[in-house]
Motif scaffolding. Structure first.
Motif, PDB file in Angstrom:
ATOM      1  N   ILE A  93      38.362   2.423  -5.533  1.00 46.64           N
ATOM      2  CA  ILE A  93      37.265   1.880  -4.723  1.00 46.64           C
ATOM      3  C   ILE A  93      36.984   2.825  -3.562  1.00 46.64           C
ATOM      4  N   GLY A  94      35.691   3.083  -3.347  1.00 46.61           N
ATOM      5  CA  GLY A  94      35.280   3.962  -2.261  1.00 46.61           C
ATOM      6  C   GLY A  94      33.989   3.475  -1.623  1.00 46.61           C
ATOM      7  N   PHE A  95      33.467   4.284  -0.691  1.00 52.25           N
ATOM      8  CA  PHE A  95      32.263   3.926   0.054  1.00 52.25           C
ATOM      9  C   PHE A  95      31.288   5.098   0.043  1.00 52.25           C
ATOM     10  N   ILE A  96      30.022   4.807  -0.216  1.00 51.71           N
ATOM     11  CA  ILE A  96      29.008   5.857  -0.239  1.00 51.71           C
ATOM     12  C   ILE A  96      28.778   6.332   1.191  1.00 51.71           C
ATOM     13  N   ARG A  97      29.038   7.623   1.420  1.00 49.84           N
ATOM     14  CA  ARG A  97      28.940   8.195   2.763  1.00 49.84           C
ATOM     15  C   ARG A  97      27.729   9.111   2.943  1.00 49.84           C
ATOM     16  N   HIS A  98      27.135   9.576   1.829  1.00 52.21           N
ATOM     17  CA  HIS A  98      25.997  10.493   1.936  1.00 52.21           C
ATOM     18  C   HIS A  98      25.106  10.348   0.699  1.00 52.21           C
ATOM     19  N   ILE A  99      23.802  10.335   0.926  1.00 58.96           N
ATOM     20  CA  ILE A  99      22.834  10.328  -0.175  1.00 58.96           C
ATOM     21  C   ILE A  99      21.860  11.467   0.071  1.00 58.96           C
ATOM     22  N   ASP A 100      21.725  12.350  -0.917  1.00 57.96           N
ATOM     23  CA  ASP A 100      20.797  13.477  -0.853  1.00 57.96           C
ATOM     24  C   ASP A 100      19.674  13.215  -1.859  1.00 57.96           C
ATOM     25  N   LEU A 101      18.543  12.737  -1.375  1.00 51.79           N
ATOM     26  CA  LEU A 101      17.428  12.391  -2.260  1.00 51.79           C
ATOM     27  C   LEU A 101      16.762  13.627  -2.855  1.00 51.79           C
ATOM     28  N   ASP A 102      16.829  14.772  -2.166  1.00 54.08           N
ATOM     29  CA  ASP A 102      16.234  15.999  -2.695  1.00 54.08           C
ATOM     30  C   ASP A 102      16.944  16.474  -3.955  1.00 54.08           C
ATOM     31  N   ASN A 103      18.268  16.354  -3.960  1.00 55.32           N
ATOM     32  CA  ASN A 103      19.064  16.805  -5.114  1.00 55.32           C
ATOM     33  C   ASN A 103      19.551  15.652  -5.987  1.00 55.32           C
ATOM     34  N   ASN A 104      19.196  14.419  -5.625  1.00 59.18           N
ATOM     35  CA  ASN A 104      19.650  13.230  -6.369  1.00 59.18           C
ATOM     36  C   ASN A 104      21.167  13.182  -6.510  1.00 59.18           C
ATOM     37  N   THR A 105      21.862  13.341  -5.390  1.00 62.30           N
ATOM     38  CA  THR A 105      23.319  13.261  -5.399  1.00 62.30           C
ATOM     39  C   THR A 105      23.782  12.290  -4.323  1.00 62.30           C
ATOM     40  N   ILE A 106      24.995  11.806  -4.517  1.00 64.71           N
ATOM     41  CA  ILE A 106      25.640  10.986  -3.485  1.00 64.71           C
ATOM     42  C   ILE A 106      27.061  11.503  -3.299  1.00 64.71           C
ATOM     43  N   LYS A 107      27.630  11.186  -2.126  1.00 70.29           N
ATOM     44  CA  LYS A 107      29.032  11.493  -1.879  1.00 70.29           C
ATOM     45  C   LYS A 107      29.743  10.192  -1.559  1.00 70.29           C
ATOM     46  N   VAL A 108      30.867   9.986  -2.228  1.00 65.70           N
ATOM     47  CA  VAL A 108      31.656   8.772  -2.070  1.00 65.70           C
ATOM     48  C   VAL A 108      33.007   9.130  -1.472  1.00 65.70           C
ATOM     49  N   ASP A 109      33.409   8.365  -0.462  1.00 68.20           N
ATOM     50  CA  ASP A 109      34.700   8.537   0.191  1.00 68.20           C
ATOM     51  C   ASP A 109      35.712   7.615  -0.486  1.00 68.20           C
ATOM     52  N   PHE A 110      36.640   8.230  -1.230  1.00 68.10           N
ATOM     53  CA  PHE A 110      37.745   7.500  -1.836  1.00 68.10           C
ATOM     54  C   PHE A 110      38.995   7.817  -1.018  1.00 68.10           C
ATOM     55  N   ASP A 111      39.294   6.982  -0.050  1.00 68.75           N
ATOM     56  CA  ASP A 111      40.511   7.149   0.752  1.00 68.75           C
ATOM     57  C   ASP A 111      40.621   8.574   1.308  1.00 68.75           C
ATOM     58  N   SER A 112      39.578   9.026   2.012  1.00 69.13           N
ATOM     59  CA  SER A 112      39.469  10.346   2.642  1.00 69.13           C
ATOM     60  C   SER A 112      39.285  11.490   1.645  1.00 69.13           C
ATOM     61  N   ASN A 113      39.030  11.201   0.400  1.00 70.55           N
ATOM     62  CA  ASN A 113      38.692  12.211  -0.606  1.00 70.55           C
ATOM     63  C   ASN A 113      37.192  12.067  -0.876  1.00 70.55           C
ATOM     64  N   LEU A 114      36.381  12.992  -0.344  1.00 75.99           N
ATOM     65  CA  LEU A 114      34.930  12.923  -0.487  1.00 75.99           C
ATOM     66  C   LEU A 114      34.522  13.549  -1.821  1.00 75.99           C
ATOM     67  N   VAL A 115      33.905  12.737  -2.688  1.00 69.17           N
ATOM     68  CA  VAL A 115      33.570  13.157  -4.052  1.00 69.17           C
ATOM     69  C   VAL A 115      32.061  13.095  -4.249  1.00 69.17           C
ATOM     70  N   GLU A 116      31.494  14.198  -4.761  1.00 71.71           N
ATOM     71  CA  GLU A 116      30.049  14.247  -5.006  1.00 71.71           C
ATOM     72  C   GLU A 116      29.741  13.851  -6.446  1.00 71.71           C
ATOM     73  N   TYR A 117      28.662  13.056  -6.600  1.00 72.00           N
ATOM     74  CA  TYR A 117      28.198  12.613  -7.911  1.00 72.00           C
ATOM     75  C   TYR A 117      26.761  13.061  -8.106  1.00 72.00           C
ATOM     76  N   SER A 118      26.488  13.639  -9.269  1.00 70.61           N
ATOM     77  CA  SER A 118      25.107  13.951  -9.636  1.00 70.61           C
ATOM     78  C   SER A 118      24.441  12.656 -10.106  1.00 70.61           C
ATOM     79  N   TYR A 119      23.154  12.700 -10.286  1.00 74.23           N
ATOM     80  CA  TYR A 119      22.405  11.528 -10.752  1.00 74.23           C
ATOM     81  C   TYR A 119      22.967  11.023 -12.082  1.00 74.23           C
ATOM     82  N   GLN A 120      23.267  11.926 -12.999  1.00 75.58           N
ATOM     83  CA  GLN A 120      23.795  11.533 -14.307  1.00 75.58           C
ATOM     84  C   GLN A 120      25.176  10.889 -14.202  1.00 75.58           C
ATOM     85  N   GLU A 121      25.964  11.320 -13.220  1.00 85.74           N
ATOM     86  CA  GLU A 121      27.327  10.800 -13.078  1.00 85.74           C
ATOM     87  C   GLU A 121      27.380   9.424 -12.416  1.00 85.74           C
TER      88      GLU A 121
END
Length: 184
Positions: A93-121
């Motif tokens: 479980i994590g929390f969405i910390r960043h949304i980039d609408l230009d690149n259609n990506t988000i970054k999720v904070d999983f217990d201080s591990n920031l993970v980027e997801y593409s639109y497809q992911e």
């Protein structure tokens, strides 16, 4: 809390998360309260409860939409399949910390591990204000709310209720039909 009507149960869960529990126990509804449902489908299932809870707990206007899912900045999300490349696993479980609408990506904070997801992911993520009791196995939460109703009759078994109940660290609220609880 005894309540036999599914619509009333949903309203009561929303009231507990938005007002009563945060006011009484000085907790953050998103971080400290976890709703655990026996099922995904139906009025009391995780899919509906997540939509309802997102609408009251996260008013951030910034979001990215994929399919029928809307991911807002600040949302509580869960990884639903192992991704070894990103070092995140089914049930994290994590929390969405960043949304980039230009690149259609988000970054999720999983217990201080920031993970980027593409639109497809994004299909690897679901909202997690409410999760199934099965997905909660191995986790613990300060406050747990479990709706119990005959809508989930196929899942009403003693071991499932036991699993849900034992996820609560401090406070457990069972809400629903007492006959459904006795049936389980």
């Amino acid at each position: 809390i005894n309540s036999e009507n599914p619509e009333d149960i949903v309203s009561e869960i929303k009231e507990l998360c938005l007002k009563r529990l945060p006011k009484t126990y000085k907790v953050n509804a998103v971080f400290d309260i976890q709703v655990l449902s026996p099922m995904k489908k139906g009025l009391l299932g995780t899919e509906n409860l997540n939509t309802e809870l997102q609408s009251i707990l996260n008013d951030n206007p910034l979001f990215i939409k994929r399919g029928s899912n809307k991911y807002k900045l600040g949302d509580k999300v869960m990884q639903i399949k192992n991704n070894y490349d990103k070092n995140v696993f089914n049930g994290d479980i994590g929390f969405i910390r960043h949304i980039d609408l230009d690149n259609n990506t988000i970054k999720v904070d999983f217990d201080s591990n920031l993970v980027e997801y593409s639109y497809q992911e994004l299909e690897e993520l679901v909202l997690s204000y409410a999760i199934t009791i099965h997905k909660s196995q191995g986790g613990e939460f300060p406050i747990v709310i479990i709706p119990i109703h005959f809508q989930s009759m196929i899942m009403l078994q003693r071991n499932l209720i036991y699993t849900g109940v034992t996820r609560a660290k401090k406070i457990l609220i069972l809400i629903g039909d007492t006959f459904a609880l006795k049936y389980a």
